[in-house]
Write an enzyme that holds these catalytic residues in place. Structure first.
Site, mmCIF file in Angstrom:
data_model
loop_
_atom_site.group_PDB
_atom_site.id
_atom_site.type_symbol
_atom_site.label_atom_id
_atom_site.label_comp_id
_atom_site.label_asym_id
_atom_site.label_seq_id
_atom_site.Cartn_x
_atom_site.Cartn_y
_atom_site.Cartn_z
ATOM 1 N N LYS A 1 0.819 -1.210 0.000
ATOM 2 C CA LYS A 1 0.000 0.000 0.000
ATOM 3 C C LYS A 1 0.855 1.262 0.000
ATOM 4 C CE LYS A 1 -3.366 -2.625 2.679
ATOM 5 N NZ LYS A 1 -4.474 -2.957 1.764
ATOM 6 N N LYS B 1 -0.546 -13.778 -3.745
ATOM 7 C CA LYS B 1 -1.862 -13.823 -3.102
ATOM 8 C C LYS B 1 -2.899 -13.071 -3.918
ATOM 9 C CE LYS B 1 -4.341 -12.309 1.044
ATOM 10 N NZ LYS B 1 -5.290 -11.514 0.259
ATOM 11 N N LYS C 1 -8.574 -8.780 -2.671
ATOM 12 C CA LYS C 1 -9.629 -7.867 -3.131
ATOM 13 C C LYS C 1 -9.053 -6.548 -3.567
ATOM 14 C CE LYS C 1 -12.593 -8.813 0.709
ATOM 15 N NZ LYS C 1 -11.715 -8.452 1.817
HETATM 16 P P1 ATP Z 1 -7.896 -7.027 1.307
HETATM 17 O O1 ATP Z 1 -7.075 -6.950 0.052
HETATM 18 O O2 ATP Z 1 -8.872 -5.900 1.462
HETATM 19 O O3 ATP Z 1 -7.086 -7.270 2.554
HETATM 20 P P2 ATP Z 1 -8.343 -9.845 1.085
HETATM 21 O O4 ATP Z 1 -8.594 -10.360 -0.275
HETATM 22 O O5 ATP Z 1 -6.990 -10.034 1.676
HETATM 23 O O6 ATP Z 1 -8.810 -8.325 1.090
HETATM 24 P P3 ATP Z 1 -9.551 -10.354 3.649
HETATM 25 O O7 ATP Z 1 -10.941 -9.895 3.939
HETATM 26 O O8 ATP Z 1 -8.411 -9.549 4.161
HETATM 27 O O9 ATP Z 1 -9.426 -10.490 2.046
HETATM 28 O O10 ATP Z 1 -9.366 -11.869 4.113
HETATM 29 C C1 ATP Z 1 -10.423 -12.667 4.592
HETATM 30 C C2 ATP Z 1 -10.002 -14.119 4.734
HETATM 31 O O11 ATP Z 1 -9.753 -14.712 3.462
HETATM 32 C C3 ATP Z 1 -8.725 -14.324 5.554
HETATM 33 O O12 ATP Z 1 -8.860 -15.504 6.327
HETATM 34 C C4 ATP Z 1 -7.672 -14.526 4.495
HETATM 35 O O13 ATP Z 1 -6.581 -15.317 4.970
HETATM 36 C C5 ATP Z 1 -8.452 -15.283 3.433
HETATM 37 N N1 ATP Z 1 -7.857 -15.039 2.112
HETATM 38 C C6 ATP Z 1 -7.803 -13.837 1.482
HETATM 39 N N2 ATP Z 1 -7.145 -13.956 0.304
HETATM 40 C C7 ATP Z 1 -6.783 -15.272 0.195
HETATM 41 C C8 ATP Z 1 -6.092 -16.041 -0.811
HETATM 42 N N3 ATP Z 1 -5.635 -15.467 -1.924
HETATM 43 N N4 ATP Z 1 -5.906 -17.372 -0.594
HETATM 44 C C9 ATP Z 1 -6.373 -17.963 0.535
HETATM 45 N N5 ATP Z 1 -7.042 -17.297 1.518
HETATM 46 C C10 ATP Z 1 -7.249 -15.966 1.349
HETATM 47 MG MG MG Z 2 -6.486 -9.095 3.567
#
Ligand code: ATP
Ligand code: MG
Length: 329
Positions: free
Chosen positions: A116, A194, A197
């Site tokens: 970020k 990874k 979102k």
């Molecule tokens: P942001 O980018 O806003 O942080 P994010 O995609 O990382 O969003 P979160 O809401 O932070 O999503 O994560 C929610 C849950 O989903 C957590 O348990 C996280 O470990 C899991 N998760 C998120 N992205 C992945 C991924 N690419 N693979 C496996 N698990 C994931």
């Molecule tokens: Mg996250």
């Protein structure tokens, strides 16, 4: 009955990574465990303070995703974090049990700060979000936390806080354990390690067939594999990671990998297969989601009732914590 607590930040709709990393486990275990699923809107504001409307909008989107993949509000409790202000009070007490140096060593926060571009200008609320997560987990007295791999450092920090609290003030908090899925870190369509979102590399559970096709066709593969007849590399190739996670026919995937490695199988052919596999997985979720979206009052009710039930549990924990801290009576 043991308790599960997990959650997601309403920074956008949920994606394939959420499904394999955490949602699938939640759906599978919701009848065996008292399950609480937290829509962490207060945490989402820690790095989206300038976009409160976006966070608000995505509370409903995330709730729709939950219901569409099979989280059953008759057995699982969906809680909106901002409806439980007691979580913020717990966070304040736990902040005294963590040092700034320890927070600075959290590898996930470090990585996210880099992504970020925060540097020293990181919002303080973001920097301490592992502590607010410790408050969420312990407030619901969770034994088990189904999370993706990126969240393991948060559980580790939670355990440290629980141990410190219980040692200083007497046995009060439950020590949680992480439950990591087989596909604990689904890579992004861009080949980054990874899918996220906020990273612009996600395939969302609510994406249309056209959008999924476009995203898959634009996916990163093996950059050296410029012609179909050349041998390609499967490792670190997200197209194959997705097939591993979503194609029910493991033998067919193994055969595709062998042909790709040997040379003679083009990226486009593998991507076409992936589009079909994802469509078979996503089509029923999409249908169910659009049915549910027609009844927003029902979704609001699920959230209101879940938040009220969750808040009652958190109030009890907070009462225990205040007594342990000599803040009452
Ligand atoms: P942001 O980018 O806003 O942080 P994010 O995609 O990382 O969003 P979160 O809401 O932070 O999503 O994560 C929610 C849950 O989903 C957590 O348990 C996280 O470990 C899991 N998760 C998120 N992205 C992945 C991924 N690419 N693979 C496996 N698990 C994931
Ligand atoms: Mg996250």
């Amino acid at each position: 009955m043991k308790t599960i607590l997990t959650g997601d930040r309403p920074t956008g709709p949920l994606h394939l990574g959420h499904y394999v990393g955490s949602l699938a486990n939640r759906v599978e275990l919701q009848r065996e465990y008292a399950t609480y699923v937290l829509i962490a809107d207060v945490q989402a504001l820690t790095d989206h303070a300038d976009e409160p409307e976006r966070v608000r909008r995505n509370v409903l989107e995330v709730a729709l995703d939950y219901l569409a993949v099979g989280i059953d509000p008759a057995v699982a409790t969906v809680v909106v974090q901002s409806g439980v202000p007691e979580l913020a009070e717990l966070t304040i007490y736990y902040l005294n049990l963590v040092t700034v140096a320890r927070l600075g060593r959290n590898p996930t926060v470090k990585e996210e700060m880099q992504q970020k571009g925060f540097g020293a200008e990181v919002p303080a609320g973001f920097f301490v979000y592992p502590v607010s997560q410790a408050a969420d987990i312990t407030a619901f007295r969770a034994d088990v936390v189904p999370v993706g791999e990126d969240q393991l450092p948060m559980i580790e920090q939670t355990v440290e806080i629980v141990r410190r609290f219980n040692r200083l003030y007497g046995a009060t908090l439950v020590e949680p354990a992480a439950l990591v899925a087989k596909h604990a870190r689904l890579p992004g369509t861009d080949g980054q390690s990874k899918m996220g979102k906020s990273l612009g590399n996600a395939i969302f559970l609510s994406d249309s067939r056209d959008v999924v096709s476009k995203k898959v066709m634009g996916m990163y593969t093996d950059p050296q594999h410029v012609r179909a007849d050349l041998p390609g590399i499967v490792e670190g190739n997200p197209v194959f990671s997705y097939l591993d996670a979503f194609d029910p026919d493991a033998a067919a995937v193994a055969e595709l990998k062998a042909r790709y490695r040997a040379g003679g199988l083009g990226d486009v052919a593998v991507k076409r297969r992936l589009i079909e596999v994802l469509e078979a997985f996503l089509a029923p979720i999409r249908t169910r989601r659009s049915e549910l979206a027609r009844d927003p009052a029902m979704v609001e009710r699920v959230l209101r009732e879940g938040t009220a039930r969750g808040r009652a549990v958190v109030r009890e924990t907070l009462g225990d914590v205040r007594r342990a801290l000599h803040l009452e009576g």
